[in-house]
Design an enzyme around this catalytic site. Structure first.
Site, PDB file in Angstrom:
ATOM      1  N   ARG A  90       0.822  -1.213   0.000  1.00  0.00           N
ATOM      2  CA  ARG A  90       0.000   0.000   0.000  1.00  0.00           C
ATOM      3  C   ARG A  90       0.855   1.262   0.000  1.00  0.00           C
ATOM      4  O   ARG A  90       0.586   2.210  -0.698  1.00  0.00           O
ATOM      5  CB  ARG A  90      -0.902  -0.019   1.242  1.00  0.00           C
ATOM      6  CG  ARG A  90      -1.850   1.144   1.297  1.00  0.00           C
ATOM      7  CD  ARG A  90      -2.558   1.278   2.620  1.00  0.00           C
ATOM      8  NE  ARG A  90      -3.144   0.034   3.091  1.00  0.00           N
ATOM      9  CZ  ARG A  90      -3.768  -0.077   4.260  1.00  0.00           C
ATOM     10  NH1 ARG A  90      -3.885   0.959   5.049  1.00  0.00           N
ATOM     11  NH2 ARG A  90      -4.273  -1.221   4.641  1.00  0.00           N
ATOM     12  N   TYR A  91       1.896   1.300   0.837  1.00  0.00           N
ATOM     13  CA  TYR A  91       2.772   2.469   0.925  1.00  0.00           C
ATOM     14  C   TYR A  91       4.062   2.174   0.147  1.00  0.00           C
ATOM     15  O   TYR A  91       4.461   1.004   0.039  1.00  0.00           O
ATOM     16  CB  TYR A  91       3.134   2.752   2.383  1.00  0.00           C
ATOM     17  CG  TYR A  91       1.943   2.944   3.290  1.00  0.00           C
ATOM     18  CD1 TYR A  91       1.274   4.161   3.329  1.00  0.00           C
ATOM     19  CD2 TYR A  91       1.496   1.917   4.104  1.00  0.00           C
ATOM     20  CE1 TYR A  91       0.181   4.345   4.171  1.00  0.00           C
ATOM     21  CE2 TYR A  91       0.412   2.088   4.952  1.00  0.00           C
ATOM     22  CZ  TYR A  91      -0.236   3.307   4.981  1.00  0.00           C
ATOM     23  OH  TYR A  91      -1.312   3.482   5.807  1.00  0.00           O
ATOM     24  N   ARG A  94       6.854   0.247   2.423  1.00  0.00           N
ATOM     25  CA  ARG A  94       6.470  -0.822   3.358  1.00  0.00           C
ATOM     26  C   ARG A  94       5.513  -1.787   2.670  1.00  0.00           C
ATOM     27  O   ARG A  94       4.779  -1.394   1.773  1.00  0.00           O
ATOM     28  CB  ARG A  94       5.684  -0.251   4.547  1.00  0.00           C
ATOM     29  CG  ARG A  94       6.489   0.474   5.568  1.00  0.00           C
ATOM     30  CD  ARG A  94       5.673   1.580   6.221  1.00  0.00           C
ATOM     31  NE  ARG A  94       5.635   2.760   5.388  1.00  0.00           N
ATOM     32  CZ  ARG A  94       4.796   3.779   5.532  1.00  0.00           C
ATOM     33  NH1 ARG A  94       3.899   3.765   6.500  1.00  0.00           N
ATOM     34  NH2 ARG A  94       4.824   4.806   4.721  1.00  0.00           N
ATOM     35  N   CYS A 103      -5.257 -18.118  13.857  1.00  0.00           N
ATOM     36  CA  CYS A 103      -4.930 -17.372  15.077  1.00  0.00           C
ATOM     37  C   CYS A 103      -5.243 -18.243  16.281  1.00  0.00           C
ATOM     38  O   CYS A 103      -6.055 -19.165  16.198  1.00  0.00           O
ATOM     39  CB  CYS A 103      -5.763 -16.097  15.181  1.00  0.00           C
ATOM     40  SG  CYS A 103      -5.355 -14.923  13.900  1.00  0.00           S
ATOM     41  N   CYS A 110     -12.109  -8.770  14.270  1.00  0.00           N
ATOM     42  CA  CYS A 110     -10.937  -8.830  13.381  1.00  0.00           C
ATOM     43  C   CYS A 110     -11.168  -8.102  12.054  1.00  0.00           C
ATOM     44  O   CYS A 110     -12.182  -8.292  11.397  1.00  0.00           O
ATOM     45  CB  CYS A 110     -10.586 -10.286  13.099  1.00  0.00           C
ATOM     46  SG  CYS A 110      -9.153 -10.449  12.026  1.00  0.00           S
ATOM     47  N   ARG A 112      -9.556  -8.681   9.387  1.00  0.00           N
ATOM     48  CA  ARG A 112      -9.445  -9.661   8.282  1.00  0.00           C
ATOM     49  C   ARG A 112     -10.407 -10.819   8.505  1.00  0.00           C
ATOM     50  O   ARG A 112     -10.135 -11.970   8.152  1.00  0.00           O
ATOM     51  CB  ARG A 112      -8.010 -10.175   8.137  1.00  0.00           C
ATOM     52  CG  ARG A 112      -7.037  -9.119   7.767  1.00  0.00           C
ATOM     53  CD  ARG A 112      -5.846  -9.582   6.946  1.00  0.00           C
ATOM     54  NE  ARG A 112      -5.023  -8.432   6.661  1.00  0.00           N
ATOM     55  CZ  ARG A 112      -3.879  -8.141   7.288  1.00  0.00           C
ATOM     56  NH1 ARG A 112      -3.384  -8.969   8.187  1.00  0.00           N
ATOM     57  NH2 ARG A 112      -3.216  -7.046   6.993  1.00  0.00           N
ATOM     58  N   ASP A 308      -7.668   4.228   9.642  1.00  0.00           N
ATOM     59  CA  ASP A 308      -7.179   3.661   8.387  1.00  0.00           C
ATOM     60  C   ASP A 308      -8.265   3.956   7.354  1.00  0.00           C
ATOM     61  O   ASP A 308      -9.377   3.411   7.445  1.00  0.00           O
ATOM     62  CB  ASP A 308      -6.978   2.145   8.555  1.00  0.00           C
ATOM     63  CG  ASP A 308      -5.725   1.669   7.851  1.00  0.00           C
ATOM     64  OD1 ASP A 308      -5.277   2.382   6.935  1.00  0.00           O
ATOM     65  OD2 ASP A 308      -5.224   0.591   8.209  1.00  0.00           O
TER      66      ASP A 308
HETATM   67  S1  SF4 Z   1      -7.291  -9.465  15.352  1.00  0.00           S
HETATM   68 FE1  SF4 Z   1      -7.620 -10.952  13.713  1.00  0.00          FE
HETATM   69  S2  SF4 Z   1      -5.576 -11.408  12.960  1.00  0.00           S
HETATM   70 FE2  SF4 Z   1      -5.328 -10.436  14.951  1.00  0.00          FE
HETATM   71  S3  SF4 Z   1      -5.236 -12.129  16.425  1.00  0.00           S
HETATM   72 FE3  SF4 Z   1      -7.344 -11.470  16.321  1.00  0.00          FE
HETATM   73  S4  SF4 Z   1      -8.292 -12.796  14.792  1.00  0.00           S
HETATM   74 FE4  SF4 Z   1      -6.094 -12.934  14.524  1.00  0.00          FE
END
Ligand code: SF4
Length: 344
Positions: A90-91, A94, A103, A110, A112, A308
């Protein structure tokens, strides 16, 4: 199997498992986990004091996650900013490398959520070939963030292989790892893991504490191990309704983080992610929290509050208004709310 892998295997993954400890009706959560999976490690489960407390809200599914709203799965357009699978660029200088979709705990908020826990983790070997080729051909990238899911859910050997491949790219100066395992699976921070990481300095770790109740002896010991391996630790907190949207809670969190050698780095305004809208607060709540921090505790304990921007337009800091101009004079608001004249 290592201790941390045993703990992961003993995690609860179904709402019915909550019945062993709490007097709740699990059927109200069942539909949710077929769409957005659940996993709670024994350590994180032990932090829950009662249903709907700040730890519970972060990890136990809620039917509201399935409600229809105007939010979208990928508001930051990460998929559109991915030149090769796994990499988000994106940048200019980075990039983010998504090395896992697993996870230790599946956080309900989350960003994502569209893929974490619901899609298989990438085949590392093939992905690394393409990613390393792209990185080698893009000398502007000097800072790479390993993200996920959680990179530290990979086994030691895979992590070592990734770091070795990345360190063979000369212009890649900094490697950062974003991980929540110090909070959710602190036993993952082993002596062996630390000895691997310290071979690849400069390595930075950004962890993710959201509430002071997450800072207990085990998580503090995990952070101490990383610090003792020479790894600077930062923390990203997400501003979450019903969890930490309170100036006193945030101040306590930031002060506790410093006490365990973790530097507060960002407070994130919630992204506009489908299935997480019930955690969103107003931006004015975030500004109120920043006003309660700045000047009222050490500057080291005062992170940036950032939004963001949707569409991958980048992070911007949001600051309370401290300065007004009246002719030649600046009026500067101090931490007591007094307007003090200042001539520039
Ligand atoms: S915020 Fe999302 S990516 Fe981060 S630990 Fe929790 S579930 Fe996993």
């Amino acid at each position: 199997m290592k201790q941390w892998q045993r703990s992961l295997a003993e995690s609860i993954t179904s709402p019915e498992d909550l019945l062993h400890q709490f007097d709740v009706d699990p059927s109200r959560f069942s539909n949710v986990v077929t769409r957005y999976p659940m996993r709670i490690t024994p350590h994180y489960l032990s932090l829950i004091r009662e249903p709907f407390d700040p730890i519970w809200r972060q990890c136990v599914p809620d039917p509201i996650e399935l409600s229809k709203d105007e939010l979208v799965p990928d508001p930051l357009n990460e998929e559109g900013l991915s030149p090769v699978p796994g990499l988000i660029h994106r940048y200019p200088d980075r990039a983010v490398l998504v090395v896992s979709t697993a996870c230790a705990v599946y956080c309900r908020f989350c960003m994502r959520k569209r893929k974490v826990g619901c899609t298989p983790s990438p085949a590392i070997g093939r992905m690394l070939d393409d990613v390393c080729r792209y990185l080698s051909e893009t000398p502007a990238i000097r800072d790479l963030i390993l993200s996920g899911g959680d990179p530290l859910l990979l086994d030691d050997e895979t992590l070592e292989e990734i770091l070795e491949r990345l360190r063979s790219i000369p212009h890649l100066e900094i490697i950062r790892i974003g991980t929540r395992v110090p909070v959710t699976l602190p036993e993952r921070i082993t002596t062996r893991l630390c000895s691997i990481l310290k071979r690849f300095h400069p390595i930075y770790v950004n962890t993710h504490f959201n509430h002071p109740a997450e800072i207990v002896a085990a998580s503090a010991a995990a952070c101490a191990k990383l610090s003792d391996a020479g790894i600077p630790l930062g923390n990203q907190t997400v501003l979450l309704r019903g969890v930490n949207d309170d100036p006193a809670v945030m101040k306590h969190l930031m002060q506790r983080l410093l006490a365990i050698r973790v530097r507060p780095y960002y407070i994130h305004q919630m992204d506009l992610v489908q299935g997480t809208g019930h955690f969103r607060t107003s931006v004015s709540k975030g500004i109120e929290i920043m006003e309660a921090l700045r000047g009222h505790t050490s500057g080291l304990a005062t992170p940036y509050y950032v939004i963001d921007l949707p569409g991958g337009k980048g992070k911007v800091p949001v600051l309370p208004e401290y300065v007004q101009r009246r002719g030649d004079v600046l009026l500067v608001r101090n931490y007591l709310g007094e307007m003090v004249e200042y001539r520039d």
